[in-house]
Design a protein around this motif. Structure first.
Motif, short mmCIF file in Angstrom:
data_model
loop_
_atom_site.label_atom_id
_atom_site.label_comp_id
_atom_site.label_asym_id
_atom_site.label_seq_id
_atom_site.Cartn_x
_atom_site.Cartn_y
_atom_site.Cartn_z
N CYS B 71 42.73 34.81 36.55
CA CYS B 71 40.88 35.77 37.06
C CYS B 71 41.02 37.01 35.57
O CYS B 71 39.86 36.87 35.35
N ALA B 72 41.76 37.88 35.98
CA ALA B 72 41.26 39.13 35.50
C ALA B 72 41.64 38.71 33.62
O ALA B 72 40.50 39.76 32.94
N ARG B 73 42.34 37.79 33.16
CA ARG B 73 41.86 37.52 31.81
C ARG B 73 40.63 36.84 31.32
O ARG B 73 39.78 36.94 30.65
N GLU B 74 40.17 35.96 32.82
CA GLU B 74 38.71 35.86 33.09
C GLU B 74 37.09 36.57 31.69
O GLU B 74 36.63 36.23 32.30
N GLY B 75 37.64 37.90 33.15
CA GLY B 75 36.90 38.75 32.82
C GLY B 75 35.50 38.62 33.76
O GLY B 75 36.53 38.27 34.88
N ASP B 76 34.61 40.06 34.00
CA ASP B 76 33.99 39.83 35.03
C ASP B 76 33.60 38.92 35.88
O ASP B 76 32.69 39.62 36.63
N GLY B 77 33.72 38.44 35.29
CA GLY B 77 32.98 36.67 36.06
C GLY B 77 33.27 36.42 36.88
O GLY B 77 33.09 35.88 38.30
N THR B 78 34.70 36.85 37.49
CA THR B 78 35.70 36.73 38.40
C THR B 78 36.32 38.03 39.14
O THR B 78 37.09 38.04 40.02
N ILE B 79 35.07 39.22 39.05
CA ILE B 79 36.07 40.24 40.17
C ILE B 79 35.58 39.72 42.08
O ILE B 79 36.19 40.35 41.96
N LYS B 80 34.32 39.03 41.76
CA LYS B 80 34.32 39.11 43.23
C LYS B 80 35.57 37.90 43.38
O LYS B 80 35.84 38.22 45.16
N GLU B 81 36.06 36.37 43.14
CA GLU B 81 37.44 35.80 43.14
C GLU B 81 38.19 36.95 43.51
O GLU B 81 39.01 36.92 44.62
N ARG B 82 38.83 37.82 42.44
CA ARG B 82 39.61 38.18 42.65
C ARG B 82 39.90 40.00 44.08
O ARG B 82 41.02 39.46 44.52
N LEU B 83 38.34 40.06 44.29
CA LEU B 83 38.37 40.86 45.57
C LEU B 83 38.94 40.25 46.55
O LEU B 83 39.64 40.97 47.50
N GLU B 84 38.33 38.95 46.75
CA GLU B 84 38.88 38.38 48.12
C GLU B 84 39.75 38.24 48.00
O GLU B 84 40.68 37.86 49.41
N ILE B 85 40.56 37.52 46.85
CA ILE B 85 42.38 37.44 47.04
C ILE B 85 42.80 38.21 47.04
O ILE B 85 43.62 38.32 48.39
N LEU B 86 41.95 39.52 46.95
CA LEU B 86 43.21 41.25 47.27
C LEU B 86 43.13 40.97 49.21
O LEU B 86 43.45 41.59 49.67
N LYS B 87 41.79 40.99 49.53
CA LYS B 87 41.35 41.28 50.53
C LYS B 87 42.00 40.41 51.32
O LYS B 87 42.07 40.03 52.52
N THR B 88 42.31 38.97 50.98
CA THR B 88 42.84 37.84 52.10
C THR B 88 44.48 38.35 52.23
O THR B 88 45.23 38.23 52.98
N GLN B 89 45.14 39.05 50.70
CA GLN B 89 46.45 39.80 50.59
C GLN B 89 46.27 40.79 51.65
O GLN B 89 47.68 41.04 52.24
N ARG B 90 45.26 41.85 51.85
CA ARG B 90 45.44 42.69 52.85
C ARG B 90 45.30 42.50 54.17
O ARG B 90 46.02 42.99 55.17
#
Lengths: 145, 145
Positions: B71-90
């Motif tokens: 996701c991080a490599r794909e760029g700004d289009g994946t910010i929401k997904e990255r946030l979701e991943i981290l919230k879930t991990q939290r």
DNA sequence: ATATAAGTTAAACCATACTTTAAGTCAATA
DNA sequence: TATTGACTTAAAGTATGGTTTAACTTATAT
């Protein structure tokens, strides 16, 4: 009075195969068998399995748990060793909690980071954040460029 | 400017083979290579590896971490997904802390139990303890007979 | 009585996360 | 320039904690 392996597994929320595996590894020397060879789980066996679950979940390997169980079977001569095992495990658990709380902080930072990025529409914007805009607790994670 | 794999491994306190394994599993797509093919770790790569360590230590499987990196490599289009991943991990981490604290309580009970048994010279003595002699927080673990 | 659900074992298999090995290349130093 | 230590890869091996399979027995319900 007794539970079958399937009933015990349901109570403990594990697979019957896991209980057979624990038995094979010497974790359940106290389980009685019926005349035809079926395992018969007593209430106290369920208690033992909860302790096993606890030690396992806090990272003690099967062999360590076996040693603890063996001690218990050996009787009062091993009380000191059992206490030592548990005190050591207690220290391990406290260290684990500390570590995971440190990791939670980092994840909290990342959640903050991507929340800001989402608002801004890009992660680039964050690189221009002045130090003051970053919550103090997150500054240690924030590295420019 | 750059670290070799051995230097990076020392900084991160992991084995070089572990870093090569992460690379093979797609966790380190950002690592540059020298003309001759040697991995060159930048400061920002060390930061990425600390995040990888954090996610790994909090139970995220390699494949989950890879998705986050992708996701991080794909760029700004994946910010929401990255946030979701981290919230879930939290949420996962918070649950983990709760569980391990519950396990700590049980271990505390056992430490108390064997401390008493050590004083008494046997575990039998504990079976005659009146309810009042058991610290309140441990009563839920104490089952007679 | 008989079907079926659940139990038994030994042994093989699986998943995860690495580590080790083998065979070879590269980099730094005496 | 030669040697030594560190790097490279692919592939095999390891450790842990189970699950699955196969072949069989037991228990329960109709």
């Amino acid at each position: 009075m007794f539970y079958t392996i399937g009933e015990a597994a349901k109570i403990l929320d594990v697979a019957p195969s896991a209980l057979r595996y624990y038995d094979k590894e010497g974790l359940l020397p106290f389980i009685e068998r019926s005349e035809s060879g079926l395992r018969m789980f007593k209430e106290s066996d369920i208690d033992w399995l909860k302790i096993i679950e606890c030690l396992k979940a806090t990272g003690m390997p099967i062999k360590g748990i076996r040693r603890f169980i063996e001690c218990a079977r050996e009787g009062d001569g091993t009380i000191k060793e059992r206490l030592e095992i548990l005190k050591t495990q207690r220290e391990n658990v406290i260290r684990q909690i500390e570590e995971i709380q440190a990791h939670l902080e980092m994840i909290d930072y990342k959640v903050w980071y991507y929340s800001e990025a989402l608002k801004a529409g890009s992660t680039e914007a964050l690189k221009d954040y002045p130090e003051q805009n970053i919550p103090e607790k997150f500054r240690r994670y924030f590295r420019k460029s």
